[in-house]
Motif scaffolding. Structure first.
Motif, PDB file in Angstrom:
ATOM      1  N   LEU A  13       0.837  -1.199   0.000  1.00  0.00           N
ATOM      2  CA  LEU A  13       0.000   0.000   0.000  1.00  0.00           C
ATOM      3  C   LEU A  13       0.875   1.254   0.000  1.00  0.00           C
ATOM      4  O   LEU A  13       0.632   2.193  -0.764  1.00  0.00           O
ATOM      5  CB  LEU A  13      -0.945  -0.013   1.202  1.00  0.00           C
ATOM      6  N   ARG A  14       1.902   1.272   0.827  1.00  0.00           N
ATOM      7  CA  ARG A  14       2.813   2.428   0.854  1.00  0.00           C
ATOM      8  C   ARG A  14       3.463   2.637  -0.510  1.00  0.00           C
ATOM      9  O   ARG A  14       3.592   3.766  -0.981  1.00  0.00           O
ATOM     10  CB  ARG A  14       3.893   2.231   1.916  1.00  0.00           C
ATOM     11  N   ASN A  15       3.891   1.557  -1.141  1.00  0.00           N
ATOM     12  CA  ASN A  15       4.512   1.673  -2.465  1.00  0.00           C
ATOM     13  C   ASN A  15       3.529   2.219  -3.490  1.00  0.00           C
ATOM     14  O   ASN A  15       3.899   3.048  -4.329  1.00  0.00           O
ATOM     15  CB  ASN A  15       5.075   0.325  -2.918  1.00  0.00           C
ATOM     16  N   ALA A  16       2.290   1.767  -3.429  1.00  0.00           N
ATOM     17  CA  ALA A  16       1.275   2.273  -4.356  1.00  0.00           C
ATOM     18  C   ALA A  16       1.048   3.766  -4.136  1.00  0.00           C
ATOM     19  O   ALA A  16       0.889   4.531  -5.092  1.00  0.00           O
ATOM     20  CB  ALA A  16      -0.032   1.490  -4.181  1.00  0.00           C
ATOM     21  N   ILE A  17       1.067   4.186  -2.873  1.00  0.00           N
ATOM     22  CA  ILE A  17       0.900   5.610  -2.552  1.00  0.00           C
ATOM     23  C   ILE A  17       2.087   6.408  -3.078  1.00  0.00           C
ATOM     24  O   ILE A  17       1.912   7.440  -3.730  1.00  0.00           O
ATOM     25  CB  ILE A  17       0.734   5.800  -1.027  1.00  0.00           C
ATOM     26  N   ILE A  18       3.287   5.933  -2.818  1.00  0.00           N
ATOM     27  CA  ILE A  18       4.501   6.639  -3.249  1.00  0.00           C
ATOM     28  C   ILE A  18       4.519   6.813  -4.760  1.00  0.00           C
ATOM     29  O   ILE A  18       4.924   7.853  -5.280  1.00  0.00           O
ATOM     30  CB  ILE A  18       5.762   5.900  -2.754  1.00  0.00           C
ATOM     31  N   HIS A  19       4.045   5.806  -5.480  1.00  0.00           N
ATOM     32  CA  HIS A  19       4.049   5.850  -6.940  1.00  0.00           C
ATOM     33  C   HIS A  19       2.759   6.430  -7.514  1.00  0.00           C
ATOM     34  O   HIS A  19       2.550   6.383  -8.729  1.00  0.00           O
ATOM     35  CB  HIS A  19       4.320   4.456  -7.499  1.00  0.00           C
ATOM     36  N   ASP A  21      -0.199   5.405  -7.557  1.00  0.00           N
ATOM     37  CA  ASP A  21      -0.950   4.400  -8.309  1.00  0.00           C
ATOM     38  C   ASP A  21      -2.327   4.230  -7.672  1.00  0.00           C
ATOM     39  O   ASP A  21      -2.539   3.352  -6.830  1.00  0.00           O
ATOM     40  CB  ASP A  21      -0.176   3.082  -8.323  1.00  0.00           C
ATOM     41  N   GLY A  22      -3.241   5.101  -8.059  1.00  0.00           N
ATOM     42  CA  GLY A  22      -4.575   5.104  -7.476  1.00  0.00           C
ATOM     43  C   GLY A  22      -5.319   3.799  -7.633  1.00  0.00           C
ATOM     44  O   GLY A  22      -6.029   3.368  -6.724  1.00  0.00           O
ATOM     45  N   SER A  23      -5.162   3.135  -8.773  1.00  0.00           N
ATOM     46  CA  SER A  23      -5.877   1.870  -8.964  1.00  0.00           C
ATOM     47  C   SER A  23      -5.342   0.790  -8.027  1.00  0.00           C
ATOM     48  O   SER A  23      -6.113  -0.012  -7.492  1.00  0.00           O
ATOM     49  CB  SER A  23      -5.810   1.408 -10.428  1.00  0.00           C
ATOM     50  N   ALA A  24      -4.030   0.777  -7.787  1.00  0.00           N
ATOM     51  CA  ALA A  24      -3.462  -0.199  -6.847  1.00  0.00           C
ATOM     52  C   ALA A  24      -3.924   0.103  -5.423  1.00  0.00           C
ATOM     53  O   ALA A  24      -4.258  -0.818  -4.667  1.00  0.00           O
ATOM     54  CB  ALA A  24      -1.943  -0.209  -6.922  1.00  0.00           C
ATOM     55  N   VAL A  25      -3.959   1.391  -5.048  1.00  0.00           N
ATOM     56  CA  VAL A  25      -4.437   1.767  -3.718  1.00  0.00           C
ATOM     57  C   VAL A  25      -5.883   1.290  -3.549  1.00  0.00           C
ATOM     58  O   VAL A  25      -6.231   0.688  -2.529  1.00  0.00           O
ATOM     59  CB  VAL A  25      -4.340   3.298  -3.493  1.00  0.00           C
ATOM     60  N   THR A  26      -6.701   1.530  -4.556  1.00  0.00           N
ATOM     61  CA  THR A  26      -8.106   1.108  -4.505  1.00  0.00           C
ATOM     62  C   THR A  26      -8.210  -0.400  -4.322  1.00  0.00           C
ATOM     63  O   THR A  26      -8.974  -0.878  -3.471  1.00  0.00           O
ATOM     64  CB  THR A  26      -8.846   1.530  -5.797  1.00  0.00           C
ATOM     65  N   GLN A  27      -7.454  -1.161  -5.097  1.00  0.00           N
ATOM     66  CA  GLN A  27      -7.522  -2.628  -5.026  1.00  0.00           C
ATOM     67  C   GLN A  27      -7.045  -3.134  -3.665  1.00  0.00           C
ATOM     68  O   GLN A  27      -7.685  -3.995  -3.054  1.00  0.00           O
ATOM     69  CB  GLN A  27      -6.683  -3.260  -6.132  1.00  0.00           C
ATOM     70  N   ILE A  28      -5.942  -2.596  -3.179  1.00  0.00           N
ATOM     71  CA  ILE A  28      -5.396  -3.053  -1.898  1.00  0.00           C
ATOM     72  C   ILE A  28      -6.387  -2.759  -0.773  1.00  0.00           C
ATOM     73  O   ILE A  28      -6.642  -3.613   0.080  1.00  0.00           O
ATOM     74  CB  ILE A  28      -4.023  -2.399  -1.626  1.00  0.00           C
ATOM     75  N   LEU A  29      -6.963  -1.558  -0.774  1.00  0.00           N
ATOM     76  CA  LEU A  29      -7.925  -1.215   0.277  1.00  0.00           C
ATOM     77  C   LEU A  29      -9.235  -1.965   0.117  1.00  0.00           C
ATOM     78  O   LEU A  29      -9.918  -2.223   1.105  1.00  0.00           O
ATOM     79  CB  LEU A  29      -8.158   0.298   0.311  1.00  0.00           C
ATOM     80  N   ARG A  30      -9.588  -2.316  -1.095  1.00  0.00           N
ATOM     81  CA  ARG A  30     -10.783  -3.136  -1.307  1.00  0.00           C
ATOM     82  C   ARG A  30     -10.572  -4.519  -0.681  1.00  0.00           C
ATOM     83  O   ARG A  30     -11.471  -5.072  -0.059  1.00  0.00           O
ATOM     84  CB  ARG A  30     -11.091  -3.278  -2.801  1.00  0.00           C
ATOM     85  N   ASP A  31      -9.362  -5.055  -0.838  1.00  0.00           N
ATOM     86  CA  ASP A  31      -9.052  -6.371  -0.285  1.00  0.00           C
ATOM     87  C   ASP A  31      -8.975  -6.346   1.247  1.00  0.00           C
ATOM     88  O   ASP A  31      -9.356  -7.311   1.900  1.00  0.00           O
ATOM     89  CB  ASP A  31      -7.724  -6.896  -0.841  1.00  0.00           C
ATOM     90  N   LEU A  44       1.432   9.419   4.477  1.00  0.00           N
ATOM     91  CA  LEU A  44       0.550  10.542   4.169  1.00  0.00           C
ATOM     92  C   LEU A  44       1.307  11.630   3.420  1.00  0.00           C
ATOM     93  O   LEU A  44       0.741  12.325   2.580  1.00  0.00           O
ATOM     94  CB  LEU A  44      -0.067  11.103   5.443  1.00  0.00           C
ATOM     95  N   MET A  45       2.594  11.764   3.696  1.00  0.00           N
ATOM     96  CA  MET A  45       3.401  12.776   3.012  1.00  0.00           C
ATOM     97  C   MET A  45       3.349  12.587   1.506  1.00  0.00           C
ATOM     98  O   MET A  45       3.314  13.546   0.751  1.00  0.00           O
ATOM     99  CB  MET A  45       4.849  12.689   3.486  1.00  0.00           C
ATOM    100  N   TRP A  46       3.349  11.341   1.063  1.00  0.00           N
ATOM    101  CA  TRP A  46       3.359  11.046  -0.363  1.00  0.00           C
ATOM    102  C   TRP A  46       1.967  11.083  -0.969  1.00  0.00           C
ATOM    103  O   TRP A  46       1.821  11.020  -2.183  1.00  0.00           O
ATOM    104  CB  TRP A  46       3.992   9.683  -0.614  1.00  0.00           C
ATOM    105  N   SER A  47       0.954  11.178  -0.150  1.00  0.00           N
ATOM    106  CA  SER A  47      -0.426  11.135  -0.630  1.00  0.00           C
ATOM    107  C   SER A  47      -0.887  12.511  -1.067  1.00  0.00           C
ATOM    108  O   SER A  47      -0.613  13.506  -0.398  1.00  0.00           O
ATOM    109  CB  SER A  47      -1.356  10.635   0.479  1.00  0.00           C
ATOM    110  N   ARG A  48      -1.608  12.541  -2.152  1.00  0.00           N
ATOM    111  CA  ARG A  48      -2.167  13.789  -2.654  1.00  0.00           C
ATOM    112  C   ARG A  48      -3.578  13.532  -3.174  1.00  0.00           C
ATOM    113  O   ARG A  48      -3.912  12.436  -3.586  1.00  0.00           O
ATOM    114  CB  ARG A  48      -1.348  14.358  -3.819  1.00  0.00           C
TER     115      ARG A  48
END
Length: 135
Positions: A13-19, A21-31, A44-48
C-alpha cells in the motif's frame, strides 16, 4: 504468519501511494480496508488529492504522532491546500501541535514556501511556534 502478510500488504500500500498508483491503492484497500490504519505520517506525506482522501476515508490516522511530528506538519510542508484541509478536517486538534523543535504546521508551511497552506492554517487558528512560546 498473519502479521507478516499484513506487513507485506502495508508495504504494498505504501509503495502504491509513493508511486501515485490510485488503482493499486483502490484494489489493496478493497481487499483489506483496515490496512490504512497502519499507515504513518510518511505515507501521508506522499499522498495527494484523491489518494489522500481515499486513505483517510479508509481509516488512516490523521492524528498519529510519529517522532513528534503529525500528518498535518508533513502535509503542510509537502501538500497542497486542499490536502491540508482534508487532514485538518480529520484532526483539527493538531493545528498548533509542536514538533520536537517547537515548530507548528504553520511553520512547516512557511519554511517550505507554501504560503497558501500557511494562510489556510492561520484562517483556522494556526499560529507559528514562536507565537506559542511560553504557553
Amino acid at each position: 504468519y498473519v502479521q507478516d502478510r499484513q506487513q507485506r500488504e502495508v508495504i504494498a500500500l505504501r509503495n502504491a501511494i509513493i508511486h501515485a498508483d490510485g488503482s493499486a491503492v483502490t484494489q489493496i484497500l478493497r481487499d483489506d480496508p483496515t490496512l490504512a490504519s497502519h499507515l504513518n505520517g510518511t505515507s501521508l506525506m506522499w499522498s495527494r488529492g484523491e489518494i489522500l482522501k481515499q486513505i483517510l476515508s479508509a481509516g488512516a490516522d490523521a492524528c498519529r504522532v510519529t517522532e513528534g511530528v503529525t500528518p498535518l506538519h508533513i502535509i503542510s510542508h509537502y501538500g497542497g491546500t486542499e490536502d491540508v484541509g482534508a487532514v485538518f478536517k480529520r484532526c483539527p486538534a493538531n493545528i498548533n501541535a509542536r514538533d520536537p523543535n517547537g515548530l507548528t504546521p504553520s511553520d512547516w508551511a512557511i519554511l517550505s514556501g507554501k504560503n497558501a497552506n500557511a494562510d489556510f492554517l492561520r484562517a483556522h487558528g494556526g499560529v507559528r511556534g514562536d507565537e506559542l512560546r511560553g504557553t
